[in-house]
Design a protein around this motif. Sequence first.
Motif, mmCIF file in Angstrom:
data_model
loop_
_atom_site.group_PDB
_atom_site.id
_atom_site.type_symbol
_atom_site.label_atom_id
_atom_site.label_comp_id
_atom_site.label_asym_id
_atom_site.label_seq_id
_atom_site.Cartn_x
_atom_site.Cartn_y
_atom_site.Cartn_z
ATOM 1 N N GLY A 235 -4.490 1.906 -6.720
ATOM 2 C CA GLY A 235 -4.026 3.190 -6.220
ATOM 3 C C GLY A 235 -3.922 3.214 -4.713
ATOM 4 O O GLY A 235 -2.941 3.726 -4.149
ATOM 5 N N LEU A 236 -4.901 2.653 -4.035
ATOM 6 C CA LEU A 236 -4.865 2.615 -2.573
ATOM 7 C C LEU A 236 -3.744 1.716 -2.089
ATOM 8 O O LEU A 236 -3.031 2.059 -1.142
ATOM 9 N N ALA A 237 -3.574 0.558 -2.723
ATOM 10 C CA ALA A 237 -2.507 -0.366 -2.319
ATOM 11 C C ALA A 237 -1.142 0.322 -2.405
ATOM 12 O O ALA A 237 -0.308 0.187 -1.498
ATOM 13 N N ALA A 238 -0.921 1.072 -3.469
ATOM 14 C CA ALA A 238 0.345 1.787 -3.619
ATOM 15 C C ALA A 238 0.530 2.818 -2.511
ATOM 16 O O ALA A 238 1.630 2.970 -1.957
ATOM 17 N N GLN A 239 -0.547 3.512 -2.162
ATOM 18 C CA GLN A 239 -0.473 4.525 -1.103
ATOM 19 C C GLN A 239 -0.196 3.900 0.259
ATOM 20 O O GLN A 239 0.516 4.477 1.086
ATOM 21 N N LEU A 240 -0.757 2.724 0.496
ATOM 22 C CA LEU A 240 -0.590 2.054 1.794
ATOM 23 C C LEU A 240 0.692 1.246 1.863
ATOM 24 O O LEU A 240 1.078 0.788 2.945
ATOM 25 N N GLY A 241 1.331 1.017 0.702
ATOM 26 C CA GLY A 241 2.514 0.179 0.680
ATOM 27 C C GLY A 241 2.196 -1.297 0.788
ATOM 28 O O GLY A 241 3.028 -2.087 1.248
ATOM 29 N N TRP A 242 0.987 -1.674 0.338
ATOM 30 C CA TRP A 242 0.571 -3.079 0.351
ATOM 31 C C TRP A 242 0.627 -3.621 -1.071
ATOM 32 O O TRP A 242 0.594 -2.863 -2.045
ATOM 33 N N SER A 243 0.659 -4.933 -1.192
ATOM 34 C CA SER A 243 0.482 -5.534 -2.505
ATOM 35 C C SER A 243 -1.008 -5.558 -2.832
ATOM 36 O O SER A 243 -1.859 -5.565 -1.926
ATOM 37 N N CYS A 244 -1.327 -5.589 -4.126
ATOM 38 C CA CYS A 244 -2.734 -5.681 -4.519
ATOM 39 C C CYS A 244 -3.353 -6.977 -4.019
ATOM 40 O O CYS A 244 -4.522 -7.014 -3.622
ATOM 41 N N ALA A 245 -2.573 -8.055 -4.047
ATOM 42 C CA ALA A 245 -3.089 -9.342 -3.573
ATOM 43 C C ALA A 245 -3.465 -9.259 -2.102
ATOM 44 O O ALA A 245 -4.515 -9.770 -1.688
ATOM 45 N N ASP A 246 -2.622 -8.621 -1.300
ATOM 46 C CA ASP A 246 -2.935 -8.483 0.123
ATOM 47 C C ASP A 246 -4.163 -7.612 0.342
ATOM 48 O O ASP A 246 -5.024 -7.925 1.179
ATOM 49 N N LEU A 247 -4.245 -6.497 -0.405
ATOM 50 C CA LEU A 247 -5.399 -5.614 -0.247
ATOM 51 C C LEU A 247 -6.682 -6.324 -0.641
ATOM 52 O O LEU A 247 -7.713 -6.179 0.033
ATOM 53 N N ALA A 248 -6.640 -7.087 -1.722
ATOM 54 C CA ALA A 248 -7.830 -7.826 -2.150
ATOM 55 C C ALA A 248 -8.251 -8.828 -1.090
ATOM 56 O O ALA A 248 -9.442 -8.937 -0.750
ATOM 57 N N GLU A 249 -7.277 -9.560 -0.556
ATOM 58 C CA GLU A 249 -7.601 -10.577 0.446
ATOM 59 C C GLU A 249 -8.158 -9.945 1.720
ATOM 60 O O GLU A 249 -9.161 -10.407 2.274
ATOM 61 N N ILE A 250 -7.513 -8.879 2.176
ATOM 62 C CA ILE A 250 -7.924 -8.240 3.426
ATOM 63 C C ILE A 250 -9.294 -7.590 3.288
ATOM 64 O O ILE A 250 -10.186 -7.807 4.124
ATOM 65 N N THR A 251 -9.481 -6.782 2.238
ATOM 66 C CA THR A 251 -10.756 -6.068 2.110
ATOM 67 C C THR A 251 -11.909 -7.021 1.796
ATOM 68 O O THR A 251 -13.034 -6.800 2.263
ATOM 69 N N SER A 252 -11.643 -8.078 1.046
ATOM 70 C CA SER A 252 -12.708 -9.046 0.761
ATOM 71 C C SER A 252 -13.105 -9.792 2.024
ATOM 72 O O SER A 252 -14.293 -10.018 2.293
ATOM 73 N N SER A 253 -12.104 -10.193 2.811
ATOM 74 C CA SER A 253 -12.395 -10.873 4.076
ATOM 75 C C SER A 253 -13.189 -9.961 5.008
ATOM 76 O O SER A 253 -14.158 -10.388 5.659
ATOM 77 N N ASN A 254 -12.802 -8.686 5.058
ATOM 78 C CA ASN A 254 -13.516 -7.730 5.909
ATOM 79 C C ASN A 254 -14.954 -7.548 5.450
ATOM 80 O O ASN A 254 -15.882 -7.485 6.262
ATOM 81 N N ALA A 255 -15.142 -7.432 4.130
ATOM 82 C CA ALA A 255 -16.494 -7.249 3.594
ATOM 83 C C ALA A 255 -17.366 -8.459 3.896
ATOM 84 O O ALA A 255 -18.544 -8.320 4.268
ATOM 85 N N GLN A 256 -16.809 -9.651 3.768
ATOM 86 C CA GLN A 256 -17.591 -10.855 4.053
ATOM 87 C C GLN A 256 -17.974 -10.919 5.522
ATOM 88 O O GLN A 256 -19.083 -11.340 5.864
ATOM 89 N N ARG A 257 -17.062 -10.497 6.389
ATOM 90 C CA ARG A 257 -17.366 -10.508 7.823
ATOM 91 C C ARG A 257 -18.424 -9.460 8.161
ATOM 92 O O ARG A 257 -19.355 -9.714 8.926
ATOM 93 N N LEU A 258 -18.274 -8.268 7.607
ATOM 94 C CA LEU A 258 -19.234 -7.199 7.868
ATOM 95 C C LEU A 258 -20.622 -7.565 7.350
ATOM 96 O O LEU A 258 -21.615 -7.452 8.070
ATOM 97 N N PHE A 259 -20.667 -7.993 6.085
ATOM 98 C CA PHE A 259 -21.943 -8.330 5.453
ATOM 99 C C PHE A 259 -22.166 -9.844 5.499
ATOM 100 O O PHE A 259 -22.626 -10.435 4.528
ATOM 101 N N SER A 260 -21.862 -10.442 6.633
ATOM 102 C CA SER A 260 -21.916 -11.896 6.744
ATOM 103 C C SER A 260 -23.289 -12.444 6.396
ATOM 104 O O SER A 260 -23.399 -13.543 5.849
ATOM 105 N N ALA A 261 -24.322 -11.651 6.676
ATOM 106 C CA ALA A 261 -25.673 -12.106 6.326
ATOM 107 C C ALA A 261 -25.995 -11.825 4.866
ATOM 108 O O ALA A 261 -27.011 -12.264 4.366
ATOM 109 N N THR A 262 -25.087 -11.069 4.180
ATOM 110 C CA THR A 262 -25.379 -10.688 2.810
ATOM 111 C C THR A 262 -24.447 -11.360 1.810
ATOM 112 O O THR A 262 -24.422 -11.015 0.655
ATOM 113 N N SER A 263 -23.657 -12.306 2.258
ATOM 114 C CA SER A 263 -22.705 -12.960 1.359
ATOM 115 C C SER A 263 -23.429 -13.872 0.388
ATOM 116 O O SER A 263 -24.434 -14.457 0.726
#
Length: 263
Positions: A235-263
Amino acid sequence: MNGWIDAHNHLQDSRLGNAEPLIAEMRRSGIRQCVVNATCEADWEKVENLRLAHPGLISAAFGIHPWKADTATDGWQQRLGDLLQQHPSASIGECGLDRWIASPDLRIQRAIFTDQLRIAHEMDRAVTIHSLKAWEPLFEVFQDQPPPSRFLMHSFNGSIEIAERLLPMGAYFSFSGYFLQSRKAKVVEVFRKLPADRILIETDAPDMLPPDEFIRFPLPEQHNHPANLVAIAEGLAAQLGWSCADLAEITSSNAQRLFSATS
């Protein structure tokens, strides 16, 4: 696409019942990791046990929610620090400030929140922050006790102006399915304006239930299943005009960077 990361949920919450069937459904739906947030001291052991049982899937966050700030017992700061020492991969959360509720008093919330920020800063741990109708008090706390270098504003529903004040401090922002309601279109508009490298996605399960069309895993009493994350992401990907693959890659990369000590 390597799978999704749920940046914030409460798998330990008794409203969800036995977490094991939910975890199985999360895995089958394509969720590869989630951050499980405590809300009070009584949650800490529950979150710890979930992490130990599912180390590849679950990252632990230990903290005290503003709604439960008045439940903190003497010596909690030392116990939290000790727990974090035992779990070098853990973050701090959920903590923060909330003026939507009348009790506990904001003074009590602030004291508990400030100590958690101090511990996060001293131990260089990411922290997950709840802020509801409390933006100026939040910035006042940050003046007295700066946050750590990276922190998550979970279920962020502030303005772009608020976000622009938080970004230079190290803030990330997570989107929850509740904001897919048409009456929350302003929240989606803010996420369109945020830097892509600061966006995450979350369920806040069992809370923040998305609209009916995004509920693929219904639960009794309108509780939100953490496996609904994938539909929320679509739903968010559709609202942003992104592909689901791009949203998954971007948000997962961001989460890993943010929680780098928790990966």
